[in-house]
Design a protein around this motif. Structure first.
Motif, short mmCIF file in Angstrom:
data_model
loop_
_atom_site.label_atom_id
_atom_site.label_comp_id
_atom_site.label_asym_id
_atom_site.label_seq_id
_atom_site.Cartn_x
_atom_site.Cartn_y
_atom_site.Cartn_z
N MET A 185 36.52 39.67 26.81
CA MET A 185 37.56 38.74 27.19
C MET A 185 39.02 39.21 26.90
N ALA A 186 39.13 40.30 25.94
CA ALA A 186 40.52 40.72 25.70
C ALA A 186 40.92 41.68 26.92
N GLU A 187 40.13 42.38 27.51
CA GLU A 187 40.41 42.92 28.69
C GLU A 187 40.71 42.21 29.92
N VAL A 188 40.13 41.12 29.94
CA VAL A 188 40.28 40.18 31.24
C VAL A 188 41.83 39.63 31.07
N ARG A 189 42.52 39.75 29.92
CA ARG A 189 44.01 39.34 29.60
C ARG A 189 44.56 40.64 29.45
N HIS A 190 44.22 41.80 29.63
CA HIS A 190 45.01 43.01 29.36
C HIS A 190 46.14 42.95 30.33
N ALA A 191 47.29 43.77 30.02
CA ALA A 191 48.52 44.04 30.85
C ALA A 191 48.16 44.86 31.79
N ASP A 192 47.36 45.92 31.73
CA ASP A 192 47.12 46.86 32.79
C ASP A 192 46.21 46.13 33.77
N PRO A 193 46.73 46.19 34.95
CA PRO A 193 46.29 45.69 36.14
C PRO A 193 44.65 46.12 36.43
N ALA A 194 44.72 47.46 36.17
CA ALA A 194 43.26 48.17 36.84
C ALA A 194 42.23 47.65 35.70
N VAL A 195 42.66 47.72 34.42
CA VAL A 195 41.63 47.15 33.18
C VAL A 195 41.37 45.97 33.33
N LYS A 196 42.33 44.94 33.82
CA LYS A 196 42.31 43.58 33.98
C LYS A 196 41.21 43.53 35.23
N ARG A 197 41.46 43.99 36.10
CA ARG A 197 40.73 43.70 37.46
C ARG A 197 38.84 44.43 37.29
N ARG A 198 38.84 45.26 36.53
CA ARG A 198 37.30 45.82 36.09
C ARG A 198 36.84 44.63 35.32
N ALA A 199 37.52 44.32 34.19
CA ALA A 199 37.13 43.39 33.08
C ALA A 199 36.60 41.91 33.95
N GLN A 200 37.55 41.38 34.89
CA GLN A 200 37.14 40.42 35.59
C GLN A 200 36.15 40.47 36.37
N ALA A 201 35.78 41.59 37.05
CA ALA A 201 34.61 41.66 37.69
C ALA A 201 33.43 41.73 37.00
N ARG A 202 33.55 42.52 35.53
CA ARG A 202 32.33 42.10 34.72
C ARG A 202 32.09 40.96 34.24
N LEU A 203 32.92 40.14 34.14
CA LEU A 203 33.02 38.83 33.55
C LEU A 203 32.25 38.04 34.78
N VAL A 204 32.75 38.01 36.25
CA VAL A 204 31.91 37.38 37.11
C VAL A 204 30.74 37.75 37.25
N GLU A 205 30.08 39.10 37.10
CA GLU A 205 28.89 39.47 37.06
C GLU A 205 27.91 38.73 36.24
N LEU A 206 28.67 38.68 35.01
CA LEU A 206 28.02 38.16 33.84
C LEU A 206 27.82 36.74 33.89
N VAL A 207 28.52 36.07 34.24
CA VAL A 207 28.61 34.32 34.16
C VAL A 207 28.45 33.85 35.50
N LEU A 208 28.83 34.18 36.51
CA LEU A 208 28.58 33.56 37.88
C LEU A 208 27.20 33.06 37.93
N PRO A 209 26.12 33.47 37.71
CA PRO A 209 24.84 32.88 38.08
C PRO A 209 24.68 31.79 37.16
N SER A 210 25.01 31.64 35.76
CA SER A 210 25.29 30.52 35.21
C SER A 210 26.03 29.37 35.68
N VAL A 211 27.23 29.69 35.97
CA VAL A 211 28.19 28.85 36.44
C VAL A 211 27.80 27.98 37.78
N LEU A 212 27.02 29.12 38.58
CA LEU A 212 26.76 28.42 39.96
C LEU A 212 25.46 27.61 39.65
N GLY A 213 24.74 27.73 38.73
CA GLY A 213 23.44 27.06 38.42
C GLY A 213 24.07 25.64 37.77
N ARG A 214 24.97 25.56 37.09
CA ARG A 214 25.70 24.56 36.44
C ARG A 214 26.14 23.36 37.45
#
Length: 190
Positions: free
Chosen positions: A1-30
């Motif tokens: 989550m620290a990378e999702v908040r990171h100042a570097d846009p490239a780091v931030k985008r990669r972290a956001q993509a990983r976060l989406v992959e990780l939690v989207l199935p559960s979020v969509l299920g809810r």
């Protein structure tokens, strides 16, 4: 989550993509468990993912990331359903806009619940129904209070009153059914 908040846009985008992959199935299920249609669930899940990413700084790591995201998904889905039902009521012109918030429970939320239980829940006020559903989803009293903008004592009271009302309704229907059975037996013997 620290990378999702990171100042570097490239780091931030990669972290956001990983976060989406990780939690989207559960979020969509809810969202699917609450929303009326698959399209509503997808809209709610998309909005929830936006809120999750925007709220990344609020995640303290004290619990499960997936559970934290699920809570945001539930809150977001409920909010979108309430907003949609208000819009529908306004468009149809059949309901006074000031009365929308005080109407009974949003029937879409209870569609996944078996019919007999739905009948009991349909008798609850919207406030009682909402806290009961949030509690069933695993939210704490304090979390429900925060989401419904009510005090923890009010949440506890709504839960207690909702349970009592459902129990009373069940007992009343059992008595009526029993009386009907006795009358049917008595009527056949005449």
């Amino acid at each position: 989550m620290a990378e999702v908040r990171h100042a570097d846009p490239a780091v931030k985008r990669r972290a956001q993509a990983r976060l989406v992959e990780l939690v989207l199935p559960s979020v969509l299920g809810r969202a699917r468990s609450i929303a009326r249609t698959p399209a509503d669930a997808e809209d709610a899940a998309q909005q929830a993912m936006i809120e999750i990413i925007e709220s990344a700084k609020g995640f303290r790591g004290q619990g499960s990331l997936v559970r934290w995201c699920d809570r945001i998904a539930i809150r977001t889905t409920l909010r979108l359903l309430r907003r949609e039902s208000r819009k529908l009521a306004l468009v149809e012109g059949s309901i006074d806009p000031d009365m929308v918030a005080s109407e009974g429970p949003d029937r879409r939320l209870s569609e996944a619940i078996p019919g007999e239980v739905q009948a009991y829940l349909a008798e609850l006020s919207k406030d009682r129904f909402e806290v009961l559903m949030l509690r069933a989803q695993g939210f704490t009293i304090d979390e429900i209070a925060s989401r419904t903008e009510a005090s923890p004592n009010t949440v506890k009271d709504r839960l207690r009153m909702a349970r009592k009302q459902v129990q009373r309704s069940i007992r009343q229907r059992e008595v009526v059914a029993e009386l009907g059975t006795k009358r049917d037996r008595g009527g056949g013997q005449s």
